[in-house]
Write a protein that holds these residues in place. Structure first.
Motif, short mmCIF file in Angstrom:
data_model
loop_
_atom_site.label_atom_id
_atom_site.label_comp_id
_atom_site.label_asym_id
_atom_site.label_seq_id
_atom_site.Cartn_x
_atom_site.Cartn_y
_atom_site.Cartn_z
N VAL A 1 0.95 -1.58 -0.05
CA VAL A 1 -0.26 0.21 0.48
C VAL A 1 0.90 1.41 -0.07
N ILE A 2 0.25 2.27 -0.94
CA ILE A 2 0.80 3.49 -0.84
C ILE A 2 0.02 4.77 -0.18
N ILE A 3 0.77 5.81 0.72
CA ILE A 3 -0.53 5.93 0.99
C ILE A 3 0.52 7.58 1.02
N ASN A 4 -0.84 8.70 1.77
CA ASN A 4 -0.41 10.10 1.76
C ASN A 4 -0.56 10.54 3.48
N LYS A 5 0.58 10.69 4.36
CA LYS A 5 0.21 10.69 4.77
C LYS A 5 -0.04 12.57 5.79
N PRO A 6 -0.86 12.52 6.48
CA PRO A 6 -1.12 13.53 6.91
C PRO A 6 -0.12 14.80 7.67
N SER A 7 0.20 15.29 7.38
CA SER A 7 1.39 15.71 8.75
C SER A 7 0.95 16.16 10.73
N GLY A 8 1.19 15.68 11.08
CA GLY A 8 0.62 15.75 12.17
C GLY A 8 -0.12 14.20 12.69
N LEU A 9 0.15 13.22 11.98
CA LEU A 9 -1.06 12.12 11.86
C LEU A 9 1.03 11.65 12.27
N PRO A 10 1.16 11.06 13.60
CA PRO A 10 2.23 9.71 13.58
C PRO A 10 1.86 8.67 13.11
N VAL A 11 3.29 7.92 13.01
CA VAL A 11 3.08 6.18 12.25
C VAL A 11 2.74 5.22 13.93
N LEU A 12 3.32 5.78 14.41
CA LEU A 12 3.21 4.69 15.37
C LEU A 12 3.50 5.31 16.94
N PRO A 13 2.67 4.49 17.26
CA PRO A 13 2.86 4.60 19.52
C PRO A 13 3.75 5.54 19.74
N GLY A 14 3.77 5.90 20.90
CA GLY A 14 4.68 6.60 22.15
C GLY A 14 4.66 8.49 21.95
N GLY A 15 4.90 8.68 22.75
CA GLY A 15 4.52 9.79 23.12
C GLY A 15 3.53 10.63 23.35
N GLY A 16 2.84 9.49 24.18
CA GLY A 16 1.31 10.00 24.47
C GLY A 16 0.11 9.65 23.07
N PHE A 17 0.50 9.40 22.00
CA PHE A 17 -0.06 8.55 21.01
C PHE A 17 0.00 7.50 21.00
N LEU A 18 -1.64 6.59 21.24
CA LEU A 18 -1.72 5.65 20.90
C LEU A 18 -2.52 4.70 19.60
N GLU A 19 -4.02 5.48 20.17
CA GLU A 19 -4.78 5.17 19.21
C GLU A 19 -5.14 6.75 17.85
N HIS A 20 -4.48 7.48 18.41
CA HIS A 20 -4.25 8.79 17.35
C HIS A 20 -3.08 8.40 16.13
N THR A 21 -2.73 7.27 15.58
CA THR A 21 -1.39 7.10 15.21
C THR A 21 -1.75 6.18 13.68
N LEU A 22 -1.16 6.06 13.00
CA LEU A 22 -1.57 5.72 11.46
C LEU A 22 -1.74 4.33 11.85
N LEU A 23 -0.78 3.46 12.58
CA LEU A 23 -0.60 2.70 12.69
C LEU A 23 -2.08 1.92 13.17
N TRP A 24 -2.86 2.12 14.71
CA TRP A 24 -4.07 2.25 15.20
C TRP A 24 -5.01 1.79 14.00
N GLN A 25 -5.27 3.37 12.86
CA GLN A 25 -6.41 3.62 11.92
C GLN A 25 -5.89 2.41 11.32
N LEU A 26 -4.07 1.75 10.30
CA LEU A 26 -4.92 1.16 10.06
C LEU A 26 -5.00 -0.46 10.11
N LYS A 27 -5.27 -1.02 11.38
CA LYS A 27 -5.77 -1.59 11.71
C LYS A 27 -7.05 -1.46 12.48
N GLN A 28 -7.96 -0.61 12.14
CA GLN A 28 -9.10 -0.40 12.18
C GLN A 28 -9.83 -0.84 10.44
N GLN A 29 -9.33 -0.59 9.61
CA GLN A 29 -9.06 -0.24 7.82
C GLN A 29 -9.42 -1.81 7.20
#
Length: 313
Positions: free
Chosen positions: A90-118
């Motif tokens: 898959v090739i995606i266009n990531k928006p600025s502001g979206l973390p890729v992996l969990p960390g730094g206070g982000f868990l569900e608000h990450t690209l990896l979590w959103q991919l798991k839902q999709q």
């Protein structure tokens, strides 16, 4: 509100002999000693599956788990555009502001979590990362075959100067308009000491080899649009290289001119960290060999429209 998370640590020999409190206070300085003390005493931290206290001495191979309660994550743009997709990648266009992996206070608000839902199966796995504040093209593998092949392409591309299978080209806005038309940067990048975070990546003679080639696209009154081609994939490479060369990214809150990091106690505000946004960096072009057909693929993504409002003619 997310579901909370369990952070796991296994004690290594060099940490043996520390107390539970000193281990967390020294290793994870984003929280104060008092905060870690409260977490231990409240039972959020377990030692080998059982409650512990602040003064317990740790031994090699001990297992620590920090059971973090649910928390409200910062708002981020969660939508991303799928540029290309097949059974392998898959090739995606990531928006600025979206973390890729969990960390730094982000868990569900990450690209990896959103991919798991999709994706219910063959969840795409990132082959490379983009910083939270970086936008643009990302390559992800869906099949195990593709993951192995693309990871190998990435490794070989980092080792080779020419005839590289994976090519990544970025567009960036740098402060001012004095950067040379063409600029080659080869400063080594590695871990440097940080009084709060423990370490941070930066330009250091003890780091790993890194190479970035820059070319001016257009000069504006307040900044310059440049194209950067990277020949290695070191953490925060473009941000570090341009800052070290004297041309930091416009709006970068962390890496400043000269290659040092921003004042940790400026105005007594929260310290700047690598995951902070504010800079202008976009993964513009991505080229590689399809893992199954071995046919060359190339994709481009225009810079975000908001860039047009930043550049002053």
């Amino acid at each position: 509100m997310n579901q909370g998370w369990i952070y796991r640590d296994q004690i290594k020999s060099n940490d043996s002999g520390n107390t539970v409190l000193s281990y967390y206070s020294q290793k994870y300085r984003h929280s104060s000693q008092h905060q870690w003390q409260e977490r231990i005493l409240s039972g959020q931290i377990l030692l080998n599956g059982k409650p512990t206290d602040t003064a317990t001495i740790l031994q090699t191979q001990d297992q620590l788990t920090y059971h973090r309660a649910s928390w409200i994550e910062p708002e981020v743009p969660l939508k991303f555009e799928i540029i290309y997709e097949d059974g392998d990648l898959v090739i995606i266009n990531k928006p600025s502001g979206l973390p890729v992996l969990p960390g730094g206070g982000f868990l569900e608000h990450t690209l990896l979590w959103q991919l798991k839902q999709q994706y219910s199966q063959d969840i795409p796995v990132p082959i490379h990362r983009l910083g939270r504040g970086t936008s643009g093209l990302m390559l992800l593998a869906r099949s195990q075959f593709a993951k192995s092949n693309l990871a190998q392409q990435m490794r070989e591309s980092t080792l080779k100067e020419e005839n590289r299978q994976i090519s990544k080209v970025y567009w960036a806005l740098v402060s001012g308009n004095l950067i040379p038309k063409c600029l080659s940067i080869k400063k080594r990048i590695g871990k440097i000491a940080h009084s709060i975070l423990g370490y941070i990546y930066g330009a250091t003679p003890l780091g790993k080899k890194a190479r970035s080639e820059c070319q001016v696209i257009k000069r504006y009154a307040n900044c310059t649009l440049i194209e950067v081609k990277i020949f290695t994939g070191r953490p925060h490479q473009i941000r570090i290289h341009l800052a070290a060369a004297g041309y930091p990214l416009l709006g970068d809150p962390l890496y400043v001119e000269g290659g040092s990091v921003a004042d940790l106690r400026s105005n007594q505000q929260q310290i700047p960290v690598p995951g902070d946004c504010g800079y202008f960096l976009h993964a513009f072009r991505l080229a590689f060999l399809h893992p199954r057909s071995l046919q060359p693929l190339s994709f481009e993504s225009p810079v975000p429209k908001q860039w047009q409002t930043i550049c002053q003619l």
